[in-house]
Design an enzyme around this catalytic site. Structure first.
Site, PDB file in Angstrom:
ATOM      1  N   VAL A 112      11.367   6.514 -31.993  1.00  0.00           N
ATOM      2  CA  VAL A 112      10.703   5.848 -33.117  1.00  0.00           C
ATOM      3  C   VAL A 112      11.097   4.383 -33.191  1.00  0.00           C
ATOM      4  O   VAL A 112      10.296   3.532 -33.599  1.00  0.00           O
ATOM      5  CB  VAL A 112      10.998   6.586 -34.443  1.00  0.00           C
ATOM      6  CG1 VAL A 112      12.442   6.360 -34.912  1.00  0.00           C
ATOM      7  CG2 VAL A 112      10.018   6.167 -35.523  1.00  0.00           C
ATOM      8  N   GLU A 189      11.699  12.214 -39.948  1.00  0.00           N
ATOM      9  CA  GLU A 189      12.852  13.083 -40.198  1.00  0.00           C
ATOM     10  C   GLU A 189      13.669  13.302 -38.938  1.00  0.00           C
ATOM     11  O   GLU A 189      13.185  13.166 -37.821  1.00  0.00           O
ATOM     12  CB  GLU A 189      12.411  14.428 -40.769  1.00  0.00           C
ATOM     13  CG  GLU A 189      11.130  15.019 -40.188  1.00  0.00           C
ATOM     14  CD  GLU A 189      11.214  15.433 -38.742  1.00  0.00           C
ATOM     15  OE1 GLU A 189      12.278  15.940 -38.331  1.00  0.00           O
ATOM     16  OE2 GLU A 189      10.218  15.251 -38.020  1.00  0.00           O
ATOM     17  N   GLY A 329       8.997  14.520 -33.852  1.00  0.00           N
ATOM     18  CA  GLY A 329       9.389  14.150 -35.201  1.00  0.00           C
ATOM     19  C   GLY A 329       9.763  12.684 -35.259  1.00  0.00           C
ATOM     20  O   GLY A 329       9.246  11.862 -34.501  1.00  0.00           O
ATOM     21  N   GLU A 330      10.672  12.340 -36.167  1.00  0.00           N
ATOM     22  CA  GLU A 330      11.172  10.977 -36.379  1.00  0.00           C
ATOM     23  C   GLU A 330      10.129  10.048 -36.996  1.00  0.00           C
ATOM     24  O   GLU A 330      10.438   8.921 -37.354  1.00  0.00           O
ATOM     25  CB  GLU A 330      11.665  10.336 -35.079  1.00  0.00           C
ATOM     26  CG  GLU A 330      12.773  11.073 -34.368  1.00  0.00           C
ATOM     27  CD  GLU A 330      13.180  10.393 -33.064  1.00  0.00           C
ATOM     28  OE1 GLU A 330      12.680   9.275 -32.776  1.00  0.00           O
ATOM     29  OE2 GLU A 330      13.999  10.979 -32.329  1.00  0.00           O
ATOM     30  N   GLY A 331       8.873  10.473 -37.102  1.00  0.00           N
ATOM     31  CA  GLY A 331       7.796   9.582 -37.512  1.00  0.00           C
ATOM     32  C   GLY A 331       7.073   8.962 -36.338  1.00  0.00           C
ATOM     33  O   GLY A 331       6.251   8.058 -36.515  1.00  0.00           O
TER      34      GLY A 331
END
Length: 365
Positions: A112, A189, A329-331
Site C-alpha cells: 500500500v 487494515e 488488504g491494507e487498502g
C-alpha cells in the site's frame, strides 16, 4: 486508556445522525450533463454511473475531488490462536513497522505504501489493538484499548464500549485526513486472522451459511479452511444477536470497528469512501445496517479473491470497478481505484458538450 462510555455513546449517536443521502438533484443534473457530452450515449460505460454517484456525494454536477488518504488500522485477534491463518500473529506488528519504515523510495515499504506513493494518496497508520509494544513514531496514531480482541469462538471479541471507542477513534483519524485535504477516504487494515471475524460478521448479517462466505485468507489449505469454517460456525452458535453493534462487538475486530468509524465520518462530511476488499466489506455491512445512507458514499474498488466478497457487494447493491484477484488488504485495491474515480469526475468537469464544441449529432447513439 479510560473510556467515558456515556460520552462515547452520545458521540456515536451524533455521528450517525449526521449522515444524509447523496444529493439527488446533483445526480440528476450530472445525468443530464452526461447526455450532452461529446461522446455516444453510454460510451464511457461504468465511468458514467461512477461520475453521477460522485456528483451526488459532492453535491455538484462538476465534482472536483482532490486529495486521497489511506487509513490503515492494525489489530490482532484472539481467534488467531485457533490456527485459522497461514501466518503467525507476530506478522501484525512487523507489518506495522513496515508501514512506518524509512525506505529509499519514501515512507513505508508495504504494497500500500508503494501504490499510494505512485497514485497520490497519503498513508495514515493506526494501532487499533496490536498485541505488541510498538515503538514511538510520529506517523503512528495510538488508539488501542487492549492488545488484541478476545477469542470470538469462545466469547465476545470486544465489549460494546470498546467497539464504540474504536469506531470513534477511526472517525477522528478520518476527520484528520479530511481536514488535511482528503476527499477520498480509503480504509485499510492489517491483522493476522481478520478474515475470520469478517466471515462471521458477513454470515450473521446476511443470514447465510459460514461455508459460503469463509475463504482462504492468507492462503490456508483445504484442511485449515474446513477448520476455519467450523470456528466461524461455533462462534455464531454462541449467541443469536442481530443488533448491528452487538454483532460487531461479538464477532468483529478492533481494526474493523475503526474502519467503520472512518466510513461513517467520511459520509457525514460528504466524502467518497473507497472500499478495498472482504474485511472492509464486513465493516460496510455493519455500517449500512446502522445508517442506510452510508451506502451512497461507498465505492467498491474491486471484487477480491476472498470467498464472500461477492455476496457482500450483492447485498450492498454495489458494482466493483475491477477484478484483479487481489486478497492482500491494507487498502491496496482502494488505492488502485483512485485513477478511475478521478477520471470519472474529470469527464463531468472537463469534457465539452456537443453544443460547446460545435460537434453535430448531440444525443446520437
Amino acid at each position: 486508556m479510560a473510556m467515558d462510555t456515556g460520552r462515547d455513546s452520545s458521540a456515536l449517536t451524533d455521528l450517525l445522525g449526521r449522515l444524509q443521502p447523496a444529493d439527488a438533484e446533483a445526480m440528476a443534473r450530472a445525468r443530464e450533463r452526461q447526455a450532452q457530452l461529446t461522446k455516444p450515449a453510454g460510451a464511457l460505460g461504468d465511468l458514467e454511473e461512477l461520475s453521477v454517484r460522485l456528483a451526488g456525494v459532492f453535491g455538484t454536477e462538476r465534482p472536483e475531488p482532490r486529495g486521497a488518504a489511506v487509513l490503515v488500522a492494525a489489530g490482532d485477534h484472539g481467534v488467531a490462536a485457533e490456527g485459522v491463518s497461514a501466518y503467525p500473529p507476530e506478522v501484525t506488528p512487523a507489518m506495522v513497522a513496515n508501514f512506518l519504515a524509512d525506505t529509499p523510495a519514501g515512507p513505508g515499504g508495504a504494497a500500500v505504501s508503494a501504490l499510494a506513493r505512485t497514485l497520490g494518496a497519503e498513508v495514515y497508520v493506526m494501532d487499533a489493538g496490536v498485541n505488541a509494544d510498538l515503538p514511538e513514531h510520529p506517523a503512528l496514531t495510538r488508539a488501542a484499548r487492549r492488545r488484541g480482541t478476545r477469542n470470538l469462538r469462545r466469547e465476545a471479541a470486544m465489549t460494546r464500549e470498546e467497539t464504540v471507542a474504536l469506531m470513534l477513534a477511526g472517525a477522528a483519524l478520518a476527520d484528520r485526513a479530511m481536514d488535511a485535504g482528503a476527499d477520498f477516504i480509503i480504509p485499510g487494515e492489517m491483522g493476522i486472522g481478520n478474515t475470520t471475524p469478517a466471515a462471521a460478521l458477513t454470515a450473521r448479517l446476511l443470514g447465510v451459511d459460514p461455508a459460503d462466505v469463509t475463504g482462504r485468507g492468507t492462503g490456508v489449505d483445504d484442511e485449515r479452511l474446513a477448520h476455519k469454517v467450523d470456528v466461524v460456525r461455533e462462534a455464531l452458535a454462541r449467541t443469536a444477536v442481530t443488533d448491528p453493534l452487538d454483532v460487531l462487538a461479538e464477532f468483529g475486530g478492533f481494526e474493523i470497528a475503526a474502519m467503520l468509524g472512518m466510513m461513517l465520518a467520511a459520509a457525514a462530511r460528504r466524502r467518497a469512501v473507497i472500499l478495498d476488499g472482504f474485511v472492509e466489506g464486513s465493516a460496510a455491512l455493519v455500517g449500512v445496517a446502522l445508517a442506510p445512507a452510508l451506502r451512497d458514499f461507498l465505492f467498491p474498488a474491486g471484487e477480491c479473491a476472498e470467498r464472500g466478497h461477492a455476496a457482500q457487494l450483492a447485498d450492498l447493491g454495489l458494482k466493483p470497478m475491477f477484478n484483479l484477484g487481489l486478497r492482500l488488504g491494507e487498502g491496496t485495491g482502494g488505492v488502485l481505484a483512485l485513477p478511475l474515480l478521478r477520471g470519472a469526475a474529470a469527464t463531468l468537469r472537463e469534457m465539452r458538450t456537443f453544443e460547446e464544441a460545435a460537434v453535430p449529432g448531440g444525443g446520437a447513439a
